[in-house]
Motif scaffolding. Sequence first.
Motif, PDB file in Angstrom:
ATOM      1  N   ALA A 749      29.403  44.710  46.214  1.00 38.63           N
ATOM      2  CA  ALA A 749      30.804  45.007  45.892  1.00 38.63           C
ATOM      3  C   ALA A 749      31.708  44.631  47.050  1.00 38.63           C
ATOM      4  N   PHE A 750      31.309  45.015  48.253  1.00 41.71           N
ATOM      5  CA  PHE A 750      32.038  44.628  49.461  1.00 41.71           C
ATOM      6  C   PHE A 750      32.196  43.106  49.529  1.00 41.71           C
ATOM      7  N   SER A 751      31.123  42.375  49.210  1.00 43.56           N
ATOM      8  CA  SER A 751      31.169  40.915  49.244  1.00 43.56           C
ATOM      9  C   SER A 751      32.021  40.355  48.113  1.00 43.56           C
ATOM     10  N   THR A 752      32.056  41.053  46.989  1.00 47.77           N
ATOM     11  CA  THR A 752      32.919  40.631  45.888  1.00 47.77           C
ATOM     12  C   THR A 752      34.382  40.660  46.305  1.00 47.77           C
ATOM     13  N   LEU A 753      34.797  41.731  46.980  1.00 46.88           N
ATOM     14  CA  LEU A 753      36.184  41.798  47.456  1.00 46.88           C
ATOM     15  C   LEU A 753      36.468  40.707  48.469  1.00 46.88           C
ATOM     16  N   ASN A 754      35.493  40.388  49.317  1.00 45.66           N
ATOM     17  CA  ASN A 754      35.679  39.285  50.256  1.00 45.66           C
ATOM     18  C   ASN A 754      35.790  37.951  49.529  1.00 45.66           C
ATOM     19  N   ALA A 755      35.016  37.783  48.458  1.00 42.40           N
ATOM     20  CA  ALA A 755      35.115  36.546  47.679  1.00 42.40           C
ATOM     21  C   ALA A 755      36.495  36.412  47.045  1.00 42.40           C
ATOM     22  N   LEU A 756      37.042  37.515  46.535  1.00 41.57           N
ATOM     23  CA  LEU A 756      38.337  37.465  45.861  1.00 41.57           C
ATOM     24  C   LEU A 756      39.497  37.322  46.844  1.00 41.57           C
ATOM     25  N   THR A 757      39.292  37.693  48.100  1.00 41.99           N
ATOM     26  CA  THR A 757      40.376  37.572  49.077  1.00 41.99           C
ATOM     27  C   THR A 757      40.258  36.312  49.933  1.00 41.99           C
ATOM     28  N   HIS A 758      39.107  35.658  49.939  1.00 40.85           N
ATOM     29  CA  HIS A 758      38.920  34.481  50.788  1.00 40.85           C
ATOM     30  C   HIS A 758      38.605  33.202  50.008  1.00 40.85           C
ATOM     31  N   PRO A 760      39.706  31.088  45.995  1.00 43.31           N
ATOM     32  CA  PRO A 760      40.629  31.147  44.859  1.00 43.31           C
ATOM     33  C   PRO A 760      39.963  30.888  43.506  1.00 43.31           C
ATOM     34  N   TYR A 761      38.630  31.040  43.394  1.00 38.71           N
ATOM     35  CA  TYR A 761      37.932  30.482  42.236  1.00 38.71           C
ATOM     36  C   TYR A 761      37.709  31.430  41.074  1.00 38.71           C
ATOM     37  N   PHE A 762      37.935  32.723  41.250  1.00 36.44           N
ATOM     38  CA  PHE A 762      37.478  33.678  40.254  1.00 36.44           C
ATOM     39  C   PHE A 762      38.640  34.352  39.543  1.00 36.44           C
ATOM     40  N   LYS A 763      38.550  34.379  38.208  1.00 38.92           N
ATOM     41  CA  LYS A 763      39.580  35.020  37.405  1.00 38.92           C
ATOM     42  C   LYS A 763      39.496  36.540  37.458  1.00 38.92           C
ATOM     43  N   ALA A 764      38.267  37.064  37.727  1.00 38.79           N
ATOM     44  CA  ALA A 764      38.097  38.516  37.721  1.00 38.79           C
ATOM     45  C   ALA A 764      36.911  38.890  38.588  1.00 38.79           C
ATOM     46  N   GLY A 765      36.935  40.144  39.023  1.00 37.12           N
ATOM     47  CA  GLY A 765      35.824  40.672  39.813  1.00 37.12           C
ATOM     48  C   GLY A 765      35.464  42.074  39.366  1.00 37.12           C
ATOM     49  N   ILE A 766      34.191  42.434  39.547  1.00 42.02           N
ATOM     50  CA  ILE A 766      33.706  43.792  39.289  1.00 42.02           C
ATOM     51  C   ILE A 766      33.016  44.259  40.563  1.00 42.02           C
ATOM     52  N   ALA A 804      43.978  42.337  51.450  1.00 39.28           N
ATOM     53  CA  ALA A 804      44.227  42.675  50.053  1.00 39.28           C
ATOM     54  C   ALA A 804      45.394  41.890  49.471  1.00 39.28           C
ATOM     55  N   ASP A 805      46.352  41.505  50.304  1.00 41.68           N
ATOM     56  CA  ASP A 805      47.491  40.730  49.803  1.00 41.68           C
ATOM     57  C   ASP A 805      47.090  39.334  49.362  1.00 41.68           C
ATOM     58  N   LYS A 806      45.894  38.882  49.793  1.00 44.41           N
ATOM     59  CA  LYS A 806      45.412  37.553  49.431  1.00 44.41           C
ATOM     60  C   LYS A 806      44.522  37.579  48.186  1.00 44.41           C
ATOM     61  N   LEU A 807      44.321  38.750  47.605  1.00 42.92           N
ATOM     62  CA  LEU A 807      43.392  38.866  46.486  1.00 42.92           C
ATOM     63  C   LEU A 807      43.842  38.038  45.291  1.00 42.92           C
ATOM     64  N   THR A 808      42.910  37.268  44.731  1.00 40.13           N
ATOM     65  CA  THR A 808      43.158  36.509  43.513  1.00 40.13           C
ATOM     66  C   THR A 808      42.237  37.024  42.422  1.00 40.13           C
ATOM     67  N   GLY A 809      42.689  36.956  41.179  1.00 37.98           N
ATOM     68  CA  GLY A 809      41.882  37.461  40.078  1.00 37.98           C
ATOM     69  C   GLY A 809      42.119  38.941  39.843  1.00 37.98           C
ATOM     70  N   GLY A 840      51.128  44.935  43.839  1.00 37.05           N
ATOM     71  CA  GLY A 840      51.361  44.388  42.510  1.00 37.05           C
ATOM     72  C   GLY A 840      50.205  43.576  41.970  1.00 37.05           C
ATOM     73  N   LYS A 841      48.980  43.885  42.413  1.00 35.89           N
ATOM     74  CA  LYS A 841      47.804  43.162  41.944  1.00 35.89           C
ATOM     75  C   LYS A 841      47.286  43.783  40.648  1.00 35.89           C
ATOM     76  N   THR A 842      46.579  42.985  39.849  1.00 35.29           N
ATOM     77  CA  THR A 842      45.972  43.468  38.615  1.00 35.29           C
ATOM     78  C   THR A 842      44.633  44.125  38.956  1.00 35.29           C
ATOM     79  N   ALA A 843      44.525  45.430  38.713  1.00 38.74           N
ATOM     80  CA  ALA A 843      43.329  46.148  39.143  1.00 38.74           C
ATOM     81  C   ALA A 843      43.112  47.395  38.309  1.00 38.74           C
ATOM     82  N   ALA A 844      41.901  47.887  38.327  1.00 45.12           N
ATOM     83  CA  ALA A 844      41.533  49.151  37.693  1.00 45.12           C
ATOM     84  C   ALA A 844      40.498  49.845  38.559  1.00 45.12           C
ATOM     85  N   LEU A 845      40.533  51.153  38.561  1.00 51.17           N
ATOM     86  CA  LEU A 845      39.540  51.945  39.277  1.00 51.17           C
ATOM     87  C   LEU A 845      39.042  53.047  38.350  1.00 51.17           C
TER      88      LEU A 845
END
Length: 893
Positions: A749-758, A760-766, A804-809, A840-845
Amino acid sequence: MSASLRPARWLFSATLVLVPLPAAFAQPAQASKAAAWSPREALTAESYVRPPAEIERLVTAPRQSNVTLSAAALGPDRKFFLVPVVADLPTVQEFGKPHYYFGGLQVDFKANRARVLTTRGADGLALVDATSGQRRTIDTPKGATVSGAKWSPDGKRVAYLANFDDASRIYVADVATGRSRQLAAQPVLATLVTEVEWTADGTRLVAVVPPANRRAVPQRPAVETGPLVRLTDGHKDKTRTYASLLRDPYDMDLMEYYVTGQLATFDANSGAMKRVGQPAMIADVDPSPDGKYFRVTLMRKPFSYIVQYTSFPQTEQLWDADGKTVAELASRPLRENDIGGGDDDAPGPGRAGADTAKRDFQWLPDGSLAFLQQEAAPNGSARAGGDSAEVPNGRGGARRKDRLVAWAAPFDAGSRKVLLESDARIGGVLFAPDAKMAFVAENTNGVGTVYATYFNEPGKRYTIWRMRGLTASVGTGRGGFGGGGRGGNGADSVSFYQNPGQLVTVPGRTGAPAALVSPDGQSAYLTGVRYDRNWQQNAPRGFADRVEIRTGKKTPIFQGGTDAYETVVAPLDDAFGKFVVTREGPKTVPDGYLRDAASGQLTKLTSNKDLTPEFTNLQRRRVWVTRADGYRFVVNVTLPENYQAGTRLPGMFWFYPYEYTDSLGYQRTLRTNNINQFPTAGPRTIEYLATQGYAVANFDPPVFGTAGRLNDNYINDLQANLIAVIDELDRQGFIDRQRLGIGGHSYGAFSTLNALTHTPYFKAGIAGDGMYNRSLTPNGFQSERRDFWEAQKTYLEMSPFLYADKLTGALLMYHSLEDQNVGTDPISSIRMMHALQGLGKTAALYMYPYEDHGPATKETLLDQWARWTAWLDTYVKNGEKKPVVANDTKAMQ
């Protein structure tokens, strides 16, 4: 430095959700009806929801109806296997029963037992005939779960704990009739000691019960009596980041109340109980064969606010039948520096200070207590154990003797007898059933050795096997390889592929494991698995060998074939003439068989079913991926059953990085792959998404660094790994690179957040149960042993919260509210959600009550799958395609 007690009832059950929903979402449907699938309902409901019907069937498949035969379950007379009967996944009602946390100890306070006995007990017990496979059920009490089942020494009875709502009681079942009876009305205290023990003569059972005159339950003051106090004393006490710690003096008092019990024996026939000694915080008990003495481990004070109860002081004592202390066997102080690197006086696990103490105690059939003890260095100081204890003490110094000692009653200084003396530190001892000889493991300078010694032949040793690059062990059930981290041993040597095997054990006369010796007393047996260098084409093969004790000559008894993966479970006779094996294949569910050594005849003992054929029939590919820097690694791709070559599917990556110093370290993790293994599936198997039209890529990408600085290249390697996977799966036509999701659990999960912030390839993350700010784990994490101040740049670069400001997806996070894993406190997800909301990111917890680091209840598992599937369908499968620059991944290189 502290965490308050967490009775389950304070946890909120509503999900916390912030989801900007697309206008194209369907109207809400009834979430309770799996057939009426609505992504909007699944994502916004503040109650448990259910996934599409096909996913729900896979998650709830009755896996427990299949039987797994194991050596540990075989009775002492080798006639029956004792197997648990479990009907279904545990429920949130079971997990939600009120409980306390005491520095990592979870207690069901109503029933005076460890919480695990409330949440994880079996529904019943069954016997499987070891020669015919006939199965019959033991009659266990209604309204109770079953735990800690133990064979009597003669194999004619089974003792177990029956866990009722308000108490756990001892029951004994008769094997011949299958009927159970309550042994005594007295409930047990099962907070630290969670099983009952037979005496070796089978006449009595030993357990811990509440004190006879138990004091009233401590009550927290209505108004706090003072501040929470934490002090440091100048010592560097490096500790992990714990979710559960004692909070204050009241917590300490309450824990002491629930772990203080009295040792008791029960007549195995009448149930008559005798209390032994005075109440104490008993953590373990091991009765002598005749029940006249007890080896008792006690938890001691002082307690601590900064480490968990497993680091509290302990004393191991020898008690007589009246509870009088005969001898102190070992003592361990409070360990408040539990990860090393500090300077406190109390040694951490495996550190100096304990290597001259008595260790590895075992009862012998004659009532003697055997133990190992290494002499002190010539100057009287202790030295660290392990390899450092096996070399001379300083330059030109003499080796320190390590001794195996038998200590007989009355356990005074004059009743000790040295059975074996060695110049090397002994790694383990496995006695023969009569204890007249033993097998010994030693590891010196990278060479593992197992030898036999007869106690009437002092100084003589008969080598069973000796091999460089393998770690020797006996009587532990471990395989022939050990050490060296995730990649196994440091050298990819011939030794790995010549596994000599592990000595076969049977229940000894004291109940402890003993080496299986042939009827003529001349041979022992080795079993194990041998792997092939060409693991992509050749499966590993189980084997059994007979070895002559005095010559070391080996005679093969069995070697598994190439058509199936076959491993030895246990022999049914001392000559190894008949033995039980397990067989499985890529499309064949594992089953137990009786094999005749002479004829090779197989008799099927179990009739297990493929309970998830739609999962078994999915298409699987093993894809080698090459990074731009030349490093290669494997990606396991799972595709729908009806997949047609060249069809580009929405992709879901599920990953968990590991760290290595070189490519060979990574390669060594692959050599135990098994092409004949049946594809196992559990309730959280991410490959289920292939049934929903996804191409699922599951992989453990390598991160390379120099020793001590493994994570300095983490971000660069993460990017390089993901680029390589996307490009290769795109090249092979499996994925639509414009519709990709990524996810992982814990470090994944930690690596998923790093993938989404570093990237630009993923539409979504879990991302589940992760830690996203490494400054919250300042004393180290995963394989990182530097603290925050030694490697501040690396800690900050690896913290996706700071980016977090760089998060995509679109990001879906889930977290268990009672996550006890070191370093993944739920506050991490809460703060990340707060940041994403402000950005203003698209997210759910989604935060799940009562669950630990690995969600377990049926309601939670189905709910997670419902929300995962809805999220991916919305943002990956059916999301708007984002324009991409041709070969956009190349820009990251």
